[in-house]
Design a protein around this motif. Structure first.
Motif, PDB file in Angstrom:
ATOM      1  N   ILE A   1      -2.802   8.997   2.727  1.00 43.08           N
ATOM      2  CA  ILE A   1      -3.915   8.492   3.539  1.00 43.08           C
ATOM      3  C   ILE A   1      -4.912   7.743   2.663  1.00 43.08           C
ATOM      4  CG2 ILE A   1      -5.906   9.157   4.931  1.00 43.08           C
ATOM      5  CD1 ILE A   1      -3.303   9.406   6.439  1.00 43.08           C
ATOM      6  N   HIS A   2      -5.206   8.294   1.507  1.00 46.19           N
ATOM      7  CA  HIS A   2      -6.181   7.669   0.610  1.00 46.19           C
ATOM      8  C   HIS A   2      -5.716   6.298   0.130  1.00 46.19           C
ATOM      9  CE1 HIS A   2      -8.893   6.916  -2.721  1.00 46.19           C
ATOM     10  NE2 HIS A   2      -7.846   6.821  -3.516  1.00 46.19           N
ATOM     11  N   VAL A   3      -4.522   6.242  -0.433  1.00 44.57           N
ATOM     12  CA  VAL A   3      -4.067   4.979  -1.021  1.00 44.57           C
ATOM     13  C   VAL A   3      -3.722   3.959   0.062  1.00 44.57           C
ATOM     14  CG1 VAL A   3      -1.613   5.596  -1.214  1.00 44.57           C
ATOM     15  CG2 VAL A   3      -2.614   4.002  -2.847  1.00 44.57           C
ATOM     16  N   ASN A   4      -3.239   4.436   1.207  1.00 41.09           N
ATOM     17  CA  ASN A   4      -2.865   3.533   2.292  1.00 41.09           C
ATOM     18  C   ASN A   4      -4.093   2.865   2.907  1.00 41.09           C
ATOM     19  OD1 ASN A   4      -0.469   2.559   3.521  1.00 41.09           O
ATOM     20  ND2 ASN A   4      -0.972   3.660   5.397  1.00 41.09           N
ATOM     21  N   SER A   5      -5.219   3.574   2.902  1.00 39.12           N
ATOM     22  CA  SER A   5      -6.443   3.029   3.495  1.00 39.12           C
ATOM     23  C   SER A   5      -7.279   2.243   2.495  1.00 39.12           C
ATOM     24  CB  SER A   5      -7.297   4.160   4.083  1.00 39.12           C
ATOM     25  OG  SER A   5      -7.694   5.067   3.066  1.00 39.12           O
ATOM     26  N   SER A   6      -7.073   2.495   1.214  1.00 43.53           N
ATOM     27  CA  SER A   6      -7.923   1.849   0.203  1.00 43.53           C
ATOM     28  C   SER A   6      -7.266   0.654  -0.476  1.00 43.53           C
ATOM     29  CB  SER A   6      -8.324   2.867  -0.874  1.00 43.53           C
ATOM     30  OG  SER A   6      -7.181   3.378  -1.553  1.00 43.53           O
ATOM     31  N   ARG A   7      -5.950   0.469  -0.284  1.00 43.56           N
ATOM     32  CA  ARG A   7      -5.251  -0.635  -0.950  1.00 43.56           C
ATOM     33  C   ARG A   7      -4.393  -1.411   0.048  1.00 43.56           C
ATOM     34  NH1 ARG A   7      -3.341   0.951  -6.989  1.00 43.56           N
ATOM     35  NH2 ARG A   7      -5.144   2.224  -7.576  1.00 43.56           N
ATOM     36  N   THR A   8      -4.755  -2.641   0.293  1.00 36.79           N
ATOM     37  CA  THR A   8      -3.967  -3.467   1.216  1.00 36.79           C
ATOM     38  C   THR A   8      -2.597  -3.793   0.632  1.00 36.79           C
ATOM     39  OG1 THR A   8      -4.995  -5.469   0.305  1.00 36.79           O
ATOM     40  CG2 THR A   8      -6.015  -4.491   2.271  1.00 36.79           C
ATOM     41  N   SER A   9      -2.463  -3.693  -0.686  1.00 33.70           N
ATOM     42  CA  SER A   9      -1.193  -4.038  -1.336  1.00 33.70           C
ATOM     43  C   SER A   9      -0.171  -2.906  -1.267  1.00 33.70           C
ATOM     44  CB  SER A   9      -1.433  -4.378  -2.814  1.00 33.70           C
ATOM     45  OG  SER A   9      -1.943  -3.244  -3.509  1.00 33.70           O
ATOM     46  N   PHE A  10      -0.619  -1.686  -0.928  1.00 28.92           N
ATOM     47  CA  PHE A  10       0.267  -0.525  -1.030  1.00 28.92           C
ATOM     48  C   PHE A  10       1.272  -0.492   0.108  1.00 28.92           C
ATOM     49  CE2 PHE A  10       1.471   3.909  -0.282  1.00 28.92           C
ATOM     50  CZ  PHE A  10       1.948   4.229  -1.544  1.00 28.92           C
ATOM     51  N   ASN A  11       2.543  -0.298  -0.244  1.00 31.71           N
ATOM     52  CA  ASN A  11       3.611  -0.090   0.739  1.00 31.71           C
ATOM     53  C   ASN A  11       4.635   0.831   0.104  1.00 31.71           C
ATOM     54  OD1 ASN A  11       5.728  -0.228   2.616  1.00 31.71           O
ATOM     55  ND2 ASN A  11       5.164  -2.300   3.203  1.00 31.71           N
ATOM     56  N   LEU A  12       4.766   2.016   0.657  1.00 31.27           N
ATOM     57  CA  LEU A  12       5.630   3.048   0.077  1.00 31.27           C
ATOM     58  C   LEU A  12       7.059   2.569  -0.123  1.00 31.27           C
ATOM     59  CD1 LEU A  12       5.454   6.087  -0.765  1.00 31.27           C
ATOM     60  CD2 LEU A  12       6.309   6.636   1.519  1.00 31.27           C
ATOM     61  N   LYS A  13       7.564   1.769   0.815  1.00 32.39           N
ATOM     62  CA  LYS A  13       8.975   1.386   0.766  1.00 32.39           C
ATOM     63  C   LYS A  13       9.305   0.454  -0.394  1.00 32.39           C
ATOM     64  CE  LYS A  13       8.924  -2.600   3.923  1.00 32.39           C
ATOM     65  NZ  LYS A  13       9.422  -3.124   5.212  1.00 32.39           N
ATOM     66  N   HIS A  14       8.303  -0.172  -0.994  1.00 34.78           N
ATOM     67  CA  HIS A  14       8.561  -1.091  -2.105  1.00 34.78           C
ATOM     68  C   HIS A  14       9.051  -0.379  -3.365  1.00 34.78           C
ATOM     69  CE1 HIS A  14       5.704  -4.399  -0.369  1.00 34.78           C
ATOM     70  NE2 HIS A  14       6.867  -4.327   0.238  1.00 34.78           N
TER      71      HIS A  14
END
Length: 247
Positions: A117-130
């Protein structure tokens, strides 16, 4: 008595997430309907029985008490490098992704959800599947979506499921488990979106759901919920248009 941990291929210290992951992997190999081999039927039944025992907290404790006379929960690799601590000290997207999955698969589900939740909301670049193979992302992503939904994080849980469903349509992976994925997603859409999360987010969810190849009755339900939200927001014209679409 057979060793349920050995049947699933996990350690006695395995988390519930690890047990779910291992079960799905082995079930795809042993399922008689998938392989058309009657010889696999006994192995598949044995696998199911082991999963039923280890996925239920009370049954697992009873099994542990009866099977392990000298059960030792010694941590693996505790003598050397603390990989989790090393990941925590870093601040790049790859390290966040690996930390989330590490915690998810090692019994720290609360931490994994909080980190996601933290990284997904604070970083537009974050995508777990990458940061994982397609198959690993689909498996870890599904387990993470379950944990998100348990904790009331319905929007983020749905977005993960949306990625998984679209990936399954492009190339089959879950196969026998895909109806379970669809059923889980449908349940969230029917019970945990409208009136539960913010109206604008709910509209986004239902619009996305219309692209996921659910049944006509499901699509009609999504449209009806969208109409309810637009009426609540005071946009009667759009609500009436959507109501006609849902008929």
């Amino acid at each position: 008595m057979k060793d349920c941990y050995k049947i699933l291929g996990v350690s006695p210290a395995a988390s519930l997430s690890e047990i779910k992951h291992a079960y799905r992997e082995k079930a795809k190999l042993y399922h008689p309907d998938a392989l058309g081999e009657d010889a696999k039927r006994d192995a598949f039944n044995e696998l199911n029985q082991a999963y039923r025992v280890l996925s239920d907290a009370r049954q697992r404790q009873i099994f542990n008490d009866s099977f392990f006379h000298h059960f030792n929960k010694k941590k693996e690799n505790e003598e050397s490098f603390d990989y989790r601590k090393w990941l925590l000290e870093r601040n790049d997207d790859e390290s966040w992704a690996k930390l989330i999955v590490l915690d998810l698969m090692r019994g720290r589900e609360d931490d994994a959800v909080r980190e996601f939740i933290h990284v997904n909301s604070s970083r537009t670049s974050f995508n777990l599947k990458h940061w994982f193979t397609r198959e690993d992302f689909m498996d870890y992503g599904y387990i993470l979506s379950e944990e998100l939904v348990i904790r009331g994080e319905y929007y983020d849980g749905f977005l993960l499921l949306e990625q998984i469903i679209l990936m399954e349509y492009s190339y089959e992976y879950f196969r026998l488990f895909f109806p379970e994925v669809i059923s889980f997603t449908s349940s969230i859409l029917r019970h945990n979106i409208e009136g539960v999360i913010d109206d604008e987010l709910a509209l986004d969810v239902f619009e996305r759901a219309l692209e996921l190849k659910f049944s006509k009755s499901d699509d009609a339900f999504f449209l009806s919920k969208m109409a309810v939200i637009y009426r609540r927001m005071g946009d009667i014209k759009t609500a009436e248009l959507i109501e006609r679409m849902s008929l």
